[in-house]
Design an enzyme around this catalytic site. Structure first.
Site, mmCIF file in Angstrom:
data_model
loop_
_atom_site.group_PDB
_atom_site.id
_atom_site.type_symbol
_atom_site.label_atom_id
_atom_site.label_comp_id
_atom_site.label_asym_id
_atom_site.label_seq_id
_atom_site.Cartn_x
_atom_site.Cartn_y
_atom_site.Cartn_z
ATOM 1 N N GLY A 8 0.825 -1.210 0.000
ATOM 2 C CA GLY A 8 0.000 0.000 0.000
ATOM 3 C C GLY A 8 0.856 1.255 0.000
ATOM 4 N N ILE A 9 2.013 1.163 -0.646
ATOM 5 C CA ILE A 9 2.983 2.276 -0.635
ATOM 6 C C ILE A 9 2.434 3.527 -1.325
ATOM 7 N N ASP A 56 1.277 -7.896 -5.836
ATOM 8 C CA ASP A 56 -0.152 -7.702 -5.578
ATOM 9 C C ASP A 56 -0.537 -8.620 -4.425
ATOM 10 N N LEU A 57 -1.373 -8.112 -3.526
ATOM 11 C CA LEU A 57 -1.770 -8.932 -2.374
ATOM 12 C C LEU A 57 -2.539 -10.181 -2.781
ATOM 13 N N ALA A 80 -4.923 -2.362 0.638
ATOM 14 C CA ALA A 80 -6.326 -2.787 0.781
ATOM 15 C C ALA A 80 -7.187 -2.049 -0.234
ATOM 16 N N SER A 127 -9.100 -1.671 11.320
ATOM 17 C CA SER A 127 -9.876 -0.443 11.168
ATOM 18 C C SER A 127 -11.023 -0.344 12.165
ATOM 19 N N GLU A 129 -13.785 0.537 11.348
ATOM 20 C CA GLU A 129 -14.978 0.048 10.648
ATOM 21 C C GLU A 129 -15.375 -1.339 11.151
ATOM 22 N N TYR A 151 -16.290 -4.238 3.423
ATOM 23 C CA TYR A 151 -14.957 -3.792 3.847
ATOM 24 C C TYR A 151 -14.724 -4.146 5.319
ATOM 25 N N LYS A 155 -11.969 -6.715 6.931
ATOM 26 C CA LYS A 155 -10.968 -6.281 7.921
ATOM 27 C C LYS A 155 -11.026 -7.153 9.174
ATOM 28 N N HIS A 181 -8.238 8.557 9.800
ATOM 29 C CA HIS A 181 -7.166 9.544 9.830
ATOM 30 C C HIS A 181 -7.009 10.126 8.437
HETATM 31 P P1 NAP Z 1 -5.414 4.182 0.588
HETATM 32 O O1 NAP Z 1 -4.885 5.558 0.442
HETATM 33 O O2 NAP Z 1 -6.715 3.818 -0.041
HETATM 34 O O3 NAP Z 1 -4.289 3.170 0.035
HETATM 35 C C1 NAP Z 1 -4.587 1.824 -0.187
HETATM 36 C C2 NAP Z 1 -3.356 1.178 -0.789
HETATM 37 O O4 NAP Z 1 -3.642 -0.211 -1.058
HETATM 38 C C3 NAP Z 1 -2.910 1.781 -2.122
HETATM 39 O O5 NAP Z 1 -1.510 1.895 -2.119
HETATM 40 C C4 NAP Z 1 -3.338 0.738 -3.135
HETATM 41 O O6 NAP Z 1 -2.530 0.695 -4.288
HETATM 42 C C5 NAP Z 1 -3.116 -0.538 -2.328
HETATM 43 N N1 NAP Z 1 -3.789 -1.685 -2.915
HETATM 44 C C6 NAP Z 1 -5.053 -1.781 -3.380
HETATM 45 N N2 NAP Z 1 -5.271 -3.003 -3.893
HETATM 46 C C7 NAP Z 1 -4.108 -3.702 -3.744
HETATM 47 C C8 NAP Z 1 -3.717 -5.011 -4.101
HETATM 48 N N3 NAP Z 1 -4.542 -5.866 -4.712
HETATM 49 N N4 NAP Z 1 -2.450 -5.393 -3.811
HETATM 50 C C9 NAP Z 1 -1.588 -4.536 -3.205
HETATM 51 N N5 NAP Z 1 -1.911 -3.288 -2.857
HETATM 52 C C10 NAP Z 1 -3.164 -2.874 -3.121
HETATM 53 O O7 NAP Z 1 -5.514 3.780 2.130
HETATM 54 P P2 NAP Z 1 -4.881 4.491 3.421
HETATM 55 O O8 NAP Z 1 -5.819 5.532 3.891
HETATM 56 O O9 NAP Z 1 -3.463 4.822 3.169
HETATM 57 O O10 NAP Z 1 -4.975 3.296 4.479
HETATM 58 C C11 NAP Z 1 -3.934 2.346 4.628
HETATM 59 C C12 NAP Z 1 -4.493 1.073 5.234
HETATM 60 O O11 NAP Z 1 -5.093 1.375 6.490
HETATM 61 C C13 NAP Z 1 -5.586 0.392 4.429
HETATM 62 O O12 NAP Z 1 -5.463 -0.994 4.643
HETATM 63 C C14 NAP Z 1 -6.866 0.893 5.048
HETATM 64 O O13 NAP Z 1 -7.920 -0.040 4.838
HETATM 65 C C15 NAP Z 1 -6.460 0.983 6.498
HETATM 66 N N6 NAP Z 1 -7.142 1.966 7.325
HETATM 67 C C16 NAP Z 1 -7.227 3.262 6.915
HETATM 68 C C17 NAP Z 1 -7.820 4.201 7.747
HETATM 69 C C18 NAP Z 1 -7.916 5.652 7.361
HETATM 70 O O14 NAP Z 1 -8.691 6.380 7.986
HETATM 71 N N7 NAP Z 1 -7.116 6.114 6.394
HETATM 72 C C19 NAP Z 1 -8.313 3.805 9.005
HETATM 73 C C20 NAP Z 1 -8.171 2.470 9.382
HETATM 74 C C21 NAP Z 1 -7.576 1.556 8.549
HETATM 75 P P3 NAP Z 1 -2.965 1.285 -5.748
HETATM 76 O O15 NAP Z 1 -2.378 2.644 -5.840
HETATM 77 O O16 NAP Z 1 -2.325 0.325 -6.672
HETATM 78 O O17 NAP Z 1 -4.463 1.271 -5.793
HETATM 79 O O1 F7E Z 2 -16.957 8.353 5.106
HETATM 80 C C1 F7E Z 2 -20.277 9.963 5.238
HETATM 81 C C2 F7E Z 2 -20.239 8.454 5.082
HETATM 82 O O2 F7E Z 2 -15.739 7.552 3.092
HETATM 83 C C3 F7E Z 2 -17.114 8.940 6.375
HETATM 84 C C4 F7E Z 2 -11.682 4.649 5.279
HETATM 85 O O3 F7E Z 2 -10.373 5.147 5.379
HETATM 86 O O4 F7E Z 2 -12.165 5.311 7.540
HETATM 87 C C5 F7E Z 2 -12.593 5.453 6.199
HETATM 88 O O5 F7E Z 2 -13.921 4.966 6.048
HETATM 89 C C6 F7E Z 2 -18.567 9.233 6.639
HETATM 90 C C7 F7E Z 2 -19.530 8.060 6.364
HETATM 91 O O6 F7E Z 2 -14.763 7.215 5.429
HETATM 92 C C8 F7E Z 2 -20.329 11.412 1.931
HETATM 93 O O7 F7E Z 2 -21.561 7.929 4.949
HETATM 94 C C9 F7E Z 2 -21.462 11.616 3.758
HETATM 95 O O8 F7E Z 2 -20.434 7.980 7.411
HETATM 96 O O9 F7E Z 2 -14.767 9.445 4.454
HETATM 97 P P1 F7E Z 2 -15.515 8.171 4.426
HETATM 98 P P2 F7E Z 2 -15.218 5.884 6.195
HETATM 99 O O10 F7E Z 2 -16.319 5.182 5.513
HETATM 100 O O11 F7E Z 2 -15.418 6.246 7.622
HETATM 101 C C10 F7E Z 2 -12.170 3.966 8.043
HETATM 102 C C11 F7E Z 2 -11.668 3.985 9.458
HETATM 103 C C12 F7E Z 2 -11.460 3.028 7.150
HETATM 104 O O12 F7E Z 2 -10.888 2.048 7.600
HETATM 105 C C13 F7E Z 2 -11.684 3.169 5.680
HETATM 106 O O13 F7E Z 2 -10.654 2.527 4.939
HETATM 107 O O14 F7E Z 2 -18.991 10.285 5.767
HETATM 108 N N1 F7E Z 2 -20.483 10.701 3.983
HETATM 109 N N2 F7E Z 2 -21.386 12.053 2.502
HETATM 110 C C14 F7E Z 2 -19.764 10.551 2.866
HETATM 111 N N3 F7E Z 2 -18.681 9.810 2.605
HETATM 112 C C15 F7E Z 2 -18.148 9.893 1.361
HETATM 113 N N4 F7E Z 2 -17.046 9.170 1.074
HETATM 114 N N5 F7E Z 2 -18.683 10.720 0.396
HETATM 115 C C16 F7E Z 2 -19.770 11.493 0.628
HETATM 116 O O15 F7E Z 2 -20.235 12.223 -0.251
#
Ligand code: NAP
Ligand code: F7E
Length: 328
Positions: A8-9, A56-57, A80, A127, A129, A151, A155, A181
């Site tokens: 996920g670099i 690829d994962l 992911a 997560s 989630e 999702y 997870k 975050h």
């Molecule tokens: P992100 O920006 O969506 O990055 C996801 C990464 O996964 C991208 O580098 C993507 O690569 C890679 N990926 C997708 N499909 C893949 C595959 N088949 N094989 C290998 N790599 C693949 O996510 P992030 O916000 O940095 O989050 C990092 C991790 O933390 C994720 O696992 C996410 O679910 C988890 N997480 C995020 C949050 C948050 O709030 N950000 C909270 C809790 C957990 P491509 O560029 O090739 O698509």
């Molecule tokens: O939605 C509401 C939507 O897509 C946040 C991922 O990084 O954090 C992320 O998941 C909230 C939800 O993030 C729109 O219904 C309203 O209640 O920004 P989001 P998420 O679903 O919380 C968790 C921790 C992860 O692990 C995930 O990978 O916002 N919402 N209106 C909307 N959301 C989106 N995207 N777009 C809208 O127009």
């Protein structure tokens, strides 16, 4: 020199974690997928010290190859399908990447280590989630999981598989249950970045309004740069474990809109925000608020950026980015 492999670099966290590990003197390898990944250039420009390996994962042998090349002390599994809304339309793919992908990399680490699993420490990006329809407020490491999306379900599989590899094989495997975050590097499909970009464009006269879904959902939003520090700290502990990483505060989408628009001098955002059922989810996670006590006490981790600072940082970045685009 310690060595790390990050999946996920190209993502938000992959970039911040790479910067952190490079600054600590690590040799950093990043797994990048696809024949011609459009984000390769971004990674090469942002973190030129990272060595990219193709994989690829879903492709087990590519993971084993990457491990053999990188010879890592630490593996961070950040890859992911991470967009919750997308996971309903692509549930099988999400299960394969976000769920089974974790098993693939755990098993690849085990085989690579020839059962001397102590030589590799593993981090799984779990997560908030997974808490879904929350069974306790605030949510902590022991709260019953009740995921509300493909999702979230995927997870949960990865989370328990990580614990299972620790308990079955003695692997130093940790699961960070990270709450939302965000940052200027957040993908534009997520609500915070969608809003910060729209606010900047509305302020500059480039856009009339933004269309959103549920404005009442509440999230515990922190800054991604702070959260990758917690990931690293988990792998420096004597044992693998689970940790909630959160701010302990919750805010609605409306709160985010209030702050983001106010930051550019707009107090009443109603004329600029529309709602469309298209952005509503089949099952919503209404409220998330984490209890980061364990991360504070055991990891000595504290967030540095608060909610107002985070919103301001994102809007300021998008104002600058949009002005740059306007200037050509
Ligand atoms: P992100 O920006 O969506 O990055 C996801 C990464 O996964 C991208 O580098 C993507 O690569 C890679 N990926 C997708 N499909 C893949 C595959 N088949 N094989 C290998 N790599 C693949 O996510 P992030 O916000 O940095 O989050 C990092 C991790 O933390 C994720 O696992 C996410 O679910 C988890 N997480 C995020 C949050 C948050 O709030 N950000 C909270 C809790 C957990 P491509 O560029 O090739 O698509
Ligand atoms: O939605 C509401 C939507 O897509 C946040 C991922 O990084 O954090 C992320 O998941 C909230 C939800 O993030 C729109 O219904 C309203 O209640 O920004 P989001 P998420 O679903 O919380 C968790 C921790 C992860 O692990 C995930 O990978 O916002 N919402 N209106 C909307 N959301 C989106 N995207 N777009 C809208 O127009």
């Amino acid at each position: 020199m310690p060595r790390a492999l990050i999946t996920g670099i190209t993502g938000q966290d992959g970039l911040y974690l790479s910067e952190l590990l490079l600054s600590k003197g690590y040799e950093v390898y990043g797994l990048i997928r696809g024949q011609n990944n459009p984000k390769r250039e971004l990674v090469e420009q942002t973190v030129p010290g990272v060595k990219l390996l193709t994989g690829d994962l879903m492709d087990f042998s590519s993971l084993l190859r990457a491990l053999e090349t990188a010879q890592p002390d630490e593996v961070y599994n950040l890859g992911a399908i991470s967009f919750v809304a997308y996971s309903w339309e692509n549930a099988h793919l999400t299960a394969d990447v976000t769920g089974k992908g974790v098993l693939n990399i755990l098993e690849a680490v085990r085989l690579y280590a020839h059962d001397d699993v102590s030589k590799v420490r593993f981090y799984q990006a779990s997560s908030s989630e997974m808490f879904g329809k929350v069974q306790e407020v605030p949510q902590r490491e022991t709260t019953l999981l009740w995921p509300r999306s493909p999702y979230g379900v995927a997870k949960v599989f990865g989370h328990y598989m990580t614990i299972n590899y620790r308990e079955s094989y003695g692997m130093h495997a940790s699961s960070g249950i990270l709450f939302n975050h965000e940052s200027p590097r957040r993908g534009p499909e997520f609500v915070t970045r969608k809003i910060s970009m729209a606010v900047a464009r509305i302020k500059l006269g480039l856009q009339d309004y933004v269309t959103l879904g549920n404005l009442d959902a509440k999230r515990d939003w922190g800054y991604a740069g702070d959260y990758v520090e917690a990931m690293w700290r988990m792998l420096q502990q004597p044992e693998g474990d689970e940790y909630v990483v959160a701010t302990g505060e919750t805010h609605s989408i409306r709160d985010f809109l209030d702050r983001a628009f106010a930051h550019v001098g707009i107090e009443d955002w109603a004329p600029y925000v529309k709602q469309d059922p298209r952005f509503m989810r089949p099952a919503e996670v209404e409220l998330l608020i984490g209890d980061p006590t364990k991360a504070h006490e055991k990891l000595g981790w504290e967030r540095k950026v608060d909610f107002p600072q985070l919103v301001a940082m994102m809007v300021d970045n998008d104002l600058e980015e949009q002005r740059g685009l306007m200037a050509g």
